[in-house]
Design an enzyme around this catalytic site. Structure first.
Site, PDB file in Angstrom:
ATOM      1  N   HIS A 142       7.638  -5.284  13.716  1.00 31.30           N
ATOM      2  CA  HIS A 142       7.619  -4.376  14.872  1.00 31.30           C
ATOM      3  C   HIS A 142       6.565  -4.748  15.910  1.00 31.30           C
ATOM      4  O   HIS A 142       6.209  -3.927  16.746  1.00 31.30           O
ATOM      5  CB  HIS A 142       7.425  -2.924  14.388  1.00 31.30           C
ATOM      6  CG  HIS A 142       8.602  -2.411  13.607  1.00 31.30           C
ATOM      7  ND1 HIS A 142       8.554  -1.302  12.807  1.00 31.30           N
ATOM      8  CD2 HIS A 142       9.881  -2.874  13.521  1.00 31.30           C
ATOM      9  CE1 HIS A 142       9.752  -1.104  12.245  1.00 31.30           C
ATOM     10  NE2 HIS A 142      10.564  -2.040  12.654  1.00 31.30           N
ATOM     11  N   GLY A 182       4.151   1.767   0.764  1.00 31.23           N
ATOM     12  CA  GLY A 182       3.783   2.669   1.852  1.00 31.23           C
ATOM     13  C   GLY A 182       4.738   2.709   3.027  1.00 31.23           C
ATOM     14  O   GLY A 182       4.301   2.752   4.173  1.00 31.23           O
ATOM     15  N   THR A 183       6.033   2.734   2.744  1.00 30.83           N
ATOM     16  CA  THR A 183       6.995   2.920   3.839  1.00 30.83           C
ATOM     17  C   THR A 183       8.061   3.920   3.429  1.00 30.83           C
ATOM     18  O   THR A 183       8.543   3.887   2.297  1.00 30.83           O
ATOM     19  CB  THR A 183       7.653   1.588   4.285  1.00 30.83           C
ATOM     20  OG1 THR A 183       8.735   1.890   5.186  1.00 30.83           O
ATOM     21  CG2 THR A 183       8.174   0.762   3.130  1.00 30.83           C
ATOM     22  N   GLN A 200       5.868  -3.675   8.711  1.00 31.24           N
ATOM     23  CA  GLN A 200       6.316  -2.924   9.895  1.00 31.24           C
ATOM     24  C   GLN A 200       5.089  -2.501  10.703  1.00 31.24           C
ATOM     25  O   GLN A 200       5.221  -1.914  11.768  1.00 31.24           O
ATOM     26  CB  GLN A 200       7.091  -1.679   9.456  1.00 31.24           C
ATOM     27  CG  GLN A 200       8.386  -2.003   8.720  1.00 31.24           C
ATOM     28  CD  GLN A 200       8.886  -0.808   7.907  1.00 31.24           C
ATOM     29  OE1 GLN A 200       9.545   0.063   8.443  1.00 31.24           O
ATOM     30  NE2 GLN A 200       8.548  -0.749   6.640  1.00 31.24           N
ATOM     31  N   ASN A 201       3.906  -2.787  10.175  1.00 31.86           N
ATOM     32  CA  ASN A 201       2.680  -2.331  10.846  1.00 31.86           C
ATOM     33  C   ASN A 201       2.314  -3.231  12.009  1.00 31.86           C
ATOM     34  O   ASN A 201       2.521  -4.444  11.963  1.00 31.86           O
ATOM     35  CB  ASN A 201       1.519  -2.283   9.848  1.00 31.86           C
ATOM     36  CG  ASN A 201       1.784  -1.282   8.740  1.00 31.86           C
ATOM     37  OD1 ASN A 201       2.686  -0.463   8.871  1.00 31.86           O
ATOM     38  ND2 ASN A 201       1.017  -1.355   7.675  1.00 31.86           N
TER      39      ASN A 201
HETATM   40  P1  OAD Z   1       6.224   6.409   7.643  1.00 36.24           P
HETATM   41  O1  OAD Z   1       5.190   7.297   8.223  1.00 36.24           O
HETATM   42  O2  OAD Z   1       7.646   6.700   7.923  1.00 36.24           O
HETATM   43  O3  OAD Z   1       6.056   6.376   6.055  1.00 36.24           O
HETATM   44  C1  OAD Z   1       4.789   6.221   5.459  1.00 36.24           C
HETATM   45  C2  OAD Z   1       4.944   6.113   3.966  1.00 36.24           C
HETATM   46  O4  OAD Z   1       3.657   5.866   3.430  1.00 36.24           O
HETATM   47  C3  OAD Z   1       5.480   7.388   3.288  1.00 36.24           C
HETATM   48  O5  OAD Z   1       6.482   7.020   2.331  1.00 36.24           O
HETATM   49  C4  OAD Z   1       4.234   7.953   2.584  1.00 36.24           C
HETATM   50  O6  OAD Z   1       4.555   8.639   1.375  1.00 36.24           O
HETATM   51  C5  OAD Z   1       3.447   6.674   2.292  1.00 36.24           C
HETATM   52  N1  OAD Z   1       1.988   6.852   2.145  1.00 36.24           N
HETATM   53  C6  OAD Z   1       1.159   7.758   2.707  1.00 36.24           C
HETATM   54  N2  OAD Z   1      -0.117   7.544   2.346  1.00 36.24           N
HETATM   55  C7  OAD Z   1      -0.108   6.464   1.511  1.00 36.24           C
HETATM   56  C8  OAD Z   1      -1.119   5.726   0.809  1.00 36.24           C
HETATM   57  N3  OAD Z   1      -2.417   6.068   0.869  1.00 36.24           N
HETATM   58  N4  OAD Z   1      -0.726   4.666   0.065  1.00 36.24           N
HETATM   59  C9  OAD Z   1       0.593   4.311  -0.007  1.00 36.24           C
HETATM   60  N5  OAD Z   1       1.572   4.962   0.628  1.00 36.24           N
HETATM   61  C10 OAD Z   1       1.233   6.021   1.379  1.00 36.24           C
HETATM   62  O7  OAD Z   1       5.821   4.917   8.081  1.00 36.24           O
HETATM   63  P2  OAD Z   1       6.725   3.588   8.082  1.00 36.24           P
HETATM   64  O8  OAD Z   1       7.724   3.611   6.978  1.00 36.24           O
HETATM   65  O9  OAD Z   1       5.806   2.439   8.160  1.00 36.24           O
HETATM   66  O10 OAD Z   1       8.046   1.882  14.120  1.00 36.24           O
HETATM   67  O11 OAD Z   1       7.479   3.739   9.457  1.00 36.24           O
HETATM   68  C11 OAD Z   1       8.368   2.738   9.864  1.00 36.24           C
HETATM   69  C12 OAD Z   1       8.376   2.603  11.364  1.00 36.24           C
HETATM   70  O12 OAD Z   1       8.586   3.890  11.961  1.00 36.24           O
HETATM   71  C13 OAD Z   1       7.063   2.161  11.969  1.00 36.24           C
HETATM   72  O13 OAD Z   1       6.906   0.748  11.948  1.00 36.24           O
HETATM   73  C14 OAD Z   1       7.134   2.676  13.374  1.00 36.24           C
HETATM   74  C15 OAD Z   1       7.669   4.051  13.068  1.00 36.24           C
HETATM   75  O14 OAD Z   1       8.350   4.701  14.068  1.00 36.24           O
HETATM   76  C16 OAD Z   1       7.914   1.763  15.466  1.00 36.24           C
HETATM   77  O15 OAD Z   1       7.062   2.361  16.106  1.00 36.24           O
HETATM   78  C17 OAD Z   1       8.913   0.861  16.097  1.00 36.24           C
END
Ligand code: OAD
Length: 230
Positions: free
Chosen positions: A107, A173-174, A89-90
């Protein structure tokens, strides 16, 4: 070479240790910016300069960031398994720069711009900013090649096909809060090994079905690989 096909679904957490902010963690991007203003077509229509500023800064930050151990370790999986597909999603290119060769950007990608009129007219812009007045070949304003909220996710069908044919599924990490991307995990074959690496308990998963490495991607990916290759 092992015959299994591995599919890895990644989110902002995998790039956190490269210095790029996640969205929903405390201090994340959606605490500092209004999601509707900077990441929707309505926001673009109301104040395109604000949207360009947001993505120009993120493009600059992503270009200055380096792939971390997790990106590089996933790339090394390609030395051991027949097929490794990353569905991310990155919008950064840290998987590619870490060495992965099959990456699906659900995305979009920061290093590309497209015509605001025709989504099939796409340009590589690398690290360069997009400015108001920059035109695509069809004469329309350039916009970031990013899938905004409320827009279709063009690569979704391809991503479903990849997950359906996976023999091993890995999620890193999502928060799995954004659809349709979050629904991907429901498309795997029953009974396959499933791993999740995230310091948080991502609530949507039936965790008993998954092996959870509850830690940062940088160390968690190595532990998971040891288990996979054992
Ligand atoms: P989120 O910010 O929603 O989630 C990030 C995840 O990464 C959380 O579950 C954290 O616990 C985890 N995390 C944090 N630090 C970490 C680390 N060092 N190692 C592993 N995990 C870690 O981000 P996404 O799920 O990617 O879309 O968000 C999905 C979409 O929402 C994005 O693509 C973006 C956003 O709005 C658009 O902009 C269209």
């Amino acid at each position: 070479m092992l015959k299994e096909k591995i599919v890895v679904i990644t989110g902002a957490g995998i790039s956190a240790e490269s210095g790029l902010s996640t969205f929903r963690d405390s201090g994340g991007l959606w605490e500092k910016h209004n999601i509707n203003e900077v990441a929707s077509i309505q926001g673009w229509n109301i104040n395109p300069q604000k949207v360009l500023n947001f993505y120009n800064l993120r493009r600059k930050q992503a270009a200055a960031a380096q792939p971390n151990n997790a990106h590089k370790a996933l790339a090394k999986l390609e030395n051991h398994f027949d097929e490794v597909v990353i569905i991310t999603q990155n919008v950064d290119d840290l998987h590619e720069r870490g060495g992965s060769t099959k990456v699906i950007h659900l995305h979009g990608e920061l290093s590309k711009a497209r015509s605001e009129r025709d989504e099939s007219i796409i340009f590589d812009i690398g690290e360069k900013p997009i400015n108001l007045g920059d035109k695509a070949s069809d004469g329309a304003q350039l916009r970031p090649h990013i899938v905004w909220f409320g827009e279709m996710v063009p690569l979704m069908e391809k991503a479903f096909d990849e997950v359906e044919s996976a023999d091993i599924l890995i999620v890193i990490g999502t928060s799995l809060l954004v659809y349709p991307a979050a629904s991907l995990i429901n498309y795997s074959k029953p009974g396959i090994p499933k791993y999740i690496i995230d310091p948080a308990d991502t609530e949507l998963l039936n965790i008993e079905d998954w092996i959870h490495f509850k830690e940062n991607a940088g160390t968690g990916v190595d532990k998971m690989l040891n288990e996979l290759l054992r």
